[in-house]
Design a protein around this motif. Sequence first.
Motif, mmCIF file in Angstrom:
data_model
loop_
_atom_site.group_PDB
_atom_site.id
_atom_site.type_symbol
_atom_site.label_atom_id
_atom_site.label_comp_id
_atom_site.label_asym_id
_atom_site.label_seq_id
_atom_site.Cartn_x
_atom_site.Cartn_y
_atom_site.Cartn_z
ATOM 1 N N UNK A 80 1.937 0.471 -14.527
ATOM 2 C CA UNK A 80 1.119 0.769 -13.348
ATOM 3 C C UNK A 80 0.987 -0.452 -12.450
ATOM 4 N N UNK A 81 0.848 -1.622 -13.054
ATOM 5 C CA UNK A 81 0.738 -2.853 -12.261
ATOM 6 C C UNK A 81 1.985 -3.065 -11.413
ATOM 7 N N UNK A 82 3.154 -2.816 -11.988
ATOM 8 C CA UNK A 82 4.392 -2.968 -11.239
ATOM 9 C C UNK A 82 4.511 -1.973 -10.103
ATOM 10 N N UNK A 83 4.212 -0.724 -10.378
ATOM 11 C CA UNK A 83 4.324 0.317 -9.356
ATOM 12 C C UNK A 83 3.327 0.078 -8.229
ATOM 13 N N UNK A 84 2.086 -0.209 -8.585
ATOM 14 C CA UNK A 84 1.049 -0.445 -7.573
ATOM 15 C C UNK A 84 1.396 -1.661 -6.718
ATOM 16 N N UNK A 85 1.954 -2.695 -7.330
ATOM 17 C CA UNK A 85 2.350 -3.882 -6.570
ATOM 18 C C UNK A 85 3.412 -3.541 -5.534
ATOM 19 N N UNK A 86 4.406 -2.764 -5.931
ATOM 20 C CA UNK A 86 5.447 -2.371 -4.992
ATOM 21 C C UNK A 86 4.924 -1.500 -3.865
ATOM 22 N N UNK A 87 4.067 -0.549 -4.194
ATOM 23 C CA UNK A 87 3.487 0.336 -3.172
ATOM 24 C C UNK A 87 2.598 -0.451 -2.220
ATOM 25 N N UNK A 88 1.779 -1.355 -2.764
ATOM 26 C CA UNK A 88 0.877 -2.151 -1.929
ATOM 27 C C UNK A 88 1.661 -3.054 -0.985
ATOM 28 N N UNK A 89 2.755 -3.651 -1.468
ATOM 29 C CA UNK A 89 3.574 -4.508 -0.612
ATOM 30 C C UNK A 89 4.205 -3.697 0.510
ATOM 31 N N UNK A 90 4.673 -2.507 0.199
ATOM 32 C CA UNK A 90 5.261 -1.639 1.224
ATOM 33 C C UNK A 90 4.223 -1.256 2.273
ATOM 34 N N UNK A 91 3.037 -0.876 1.825
ATOM 35 C CA UNK A 91 1.988 -0.479 2.762
ATOM 36 C C UNK A 91 1.555 -1.647 3.636
ATOM 37 N N UNK A 92 1.493 -2.843 3.063
ATOM 38 C CA UNK A 92 1.061 -4.017 3.829
ATOM 39 C C UNK A 92 2.027 -4.335 4.957
ATOM 40 N N UNK A 93 3.315 -4.033 4.769
ATOM 41 C CA UNK A 93 4.310 -4.317 5.801
ATOM 42 C C UNK A 93 4.038 -3.556 7.093
ATOM 43 N N UNK A 94 3.379 -2.410 6.988
ATOM 44 C CA UNK A 94 3.198 -1.545 8.153
ATOM 45 C C UNK A 94 1.762 -1.532 8.667
ATOM 46 N N UNK A 95 0.912 -2.361 8.077
ATOM 47 C CA UNK A 95 -0.471 -2.433 8.551
ATOM 48 C C UNK A 95 -0.524 -3.214 9.859
ATOM 49 N N UNK A 96 -1.305 -2.769 10.832
ATOM 50 C CA UNK A 96 -1.382 -3.479 12.120
ATOM 51 C C UNK A 96 -2.167 -4.781 11.986
ATOM 52 N N UNK A 97 -1.826 -5.743 12.848
ATOM 53 C CA UNK A 97 -2.581 -6.994 12.899
ATOM 54 C C UNK A 97 -3.949 -6.754 13.532
ATOM 55 N N UNK A 98 -4.958 -7.549 13.190
ATOM 56 C CA UNK A 98 -4.911 -8.718 12.297
ATOM 57 C C UNK A 98 -5.063 -8.381 10.821
ATOM 58 N N UNK A 99 -5.464 -7.135 10.527
ATOM 59 C CA UNK A 99 -5.643 -6.756 9.123
ATOM 60 C C UNK A 99 -4.332 -6.858 8.358
ATOM 61 N N UNK A 100 -3.210 -6.613 9.048
ATOM 62 C CA UNK A 100 -1.918 -6.669 8.383
ATOM 63 C C UNK A 100 -1.609 -8.027 7.806
ATOM 64 N N UNK A 101 -1.996 -9.088 8.516
ATOM 65 C CA UNK A 101 -1.734 -10.439 8.015
ATOM 66 C C UNK A 101 -2.516 -10.712 6.738
ATOM 67 N N UNK A 102 -3.737 -10.205 6.683
ATOM 68 C CA UNK A 102 -4.551 -10.401 5.482
ATOM 69 C C UNK A 102 -3.980 -9.598 4.325
ATOM 70 N N UNK A 103 -3.563 -8.371 4.600
ATOM 71 C CA UNK A 103 -2.990 -7.532 3.545
ATOM 72 C C UNK A 103 -1.689 -8.128 3.018
ATOM 73 N N UNK A 104 -0.881 -8.688 3.909
ATOM 74 C CA UNK A 104 0.344 -9.338 3.457
ATOM 75 C C UNK A 104 0.030 -10.512 2.535
ATOM 76 N N UNK A 105 -1.025 -11.234 2.841
ATOM 77 C CA UNK A 105 -1.397 -12.393 2.028
ATOM 78 C C UNK A 105 -1.818 -12.005 0.621
ATOM 79 N N UNK A 106 -2.478 -10.859 0.495
ATOM 80 C CA UNK A 106 -3.019 -10.481 -0.808
ATOM 81 C C UNK A 106 -2.197 -9.407 -1.515
ATOM 82 N N UNK A 107 -1.195 -8.823 -0.835
ATOM 83 C CA UNK A 107 -0.433 -7.749 -1.466
ATOM 84 C C UNK A 107 1.070 -7.945 -1.395
ATOM 85 N N UNK A 108 1.555 -8.785 -0.499
ATOM 86 C CA UNK A 108 3.001 -8.937 -0.336
ATOM 87 C C UNK A 108 3.342 -10.404 -0.109
ATOM 88 N N UNK A 109 3.081 -11.203 -1.116
ATOM 89 C CA UNK A 109 3.321 -12.647 -1.014
ATOM 90 C C UNK A 109 3.684 -13.190 -2.389
#
Length: 228
Positions: free
Chosen positions: A8-37
């Motif tokens: 589950x940790x692996x799947x959730x990490x992949x899904x969260x990283x994908x979702x963070x890529x499409x989040x609008x700024x400025x929230x997107x930058x924060x999501x990328x920092x905590x989910x896709x980095x």
Amino acid sequence: MYVVCSVLAGVVTGVAAFAADFAPDPAGRILLAIASSGFSWGLVAFIVGYFAPARRVAATASVGALALAVITYYVLILLLSDRWRQPLGSSSVSKLDEFSPVMRAAAFWMLGALLGGLILGCLAQLARAGCPRNSGIAFGVAFGLLAGEAIYTIFYFAFVWVGPLDSFVWARLQPAVLQLLLAAAATSVALWFRRGTLFFPAAIAAGAISTTASVAIWHLVQTARVTL
């Protein structure tokens, strides 16, 4: 139960990283920092390895979790995203050529998942169950790896960047600072869970060496990403 949580940790990490890529700024930058980095994916490997029942299990589960995250992320890219596709009218481009960039990127990050998962999984187990000296070294090295991308970003804009300190720079420094603080917090929480003595001089020395090496590694990673 441990295997299920690791999957589950692996799947959730992949899904969260994908979702963070499409989040609008400025929230997107924060999501990328905590989910896709590098911090967030490294933290997943460290957590999975930390709670493993044995060192061999820790290494295997951490590698598996990150590999599954890479697979999940790029499967979602292929199925739900069109950012890798060639513009309309590029009829001479074959399907294989069209998706070759995503395949190269997937192979690159899969290699990173295998190496990072192996190292952080073993470090996590040593940090939790090792003697005070070895545990201190493991915590120091782990912190350097988790904070490496953030410190590289800060170092780059502080000493290499020759442009103005405009909104472009601050938009990248803010997530980096957040990652650095989260890396320190995560290491502190893991230390609290250990509930044992620690040889702090070893931790500090290992952290300094690991951070320096991690910054150099991230420089190579960023250089390699340009060619993908």
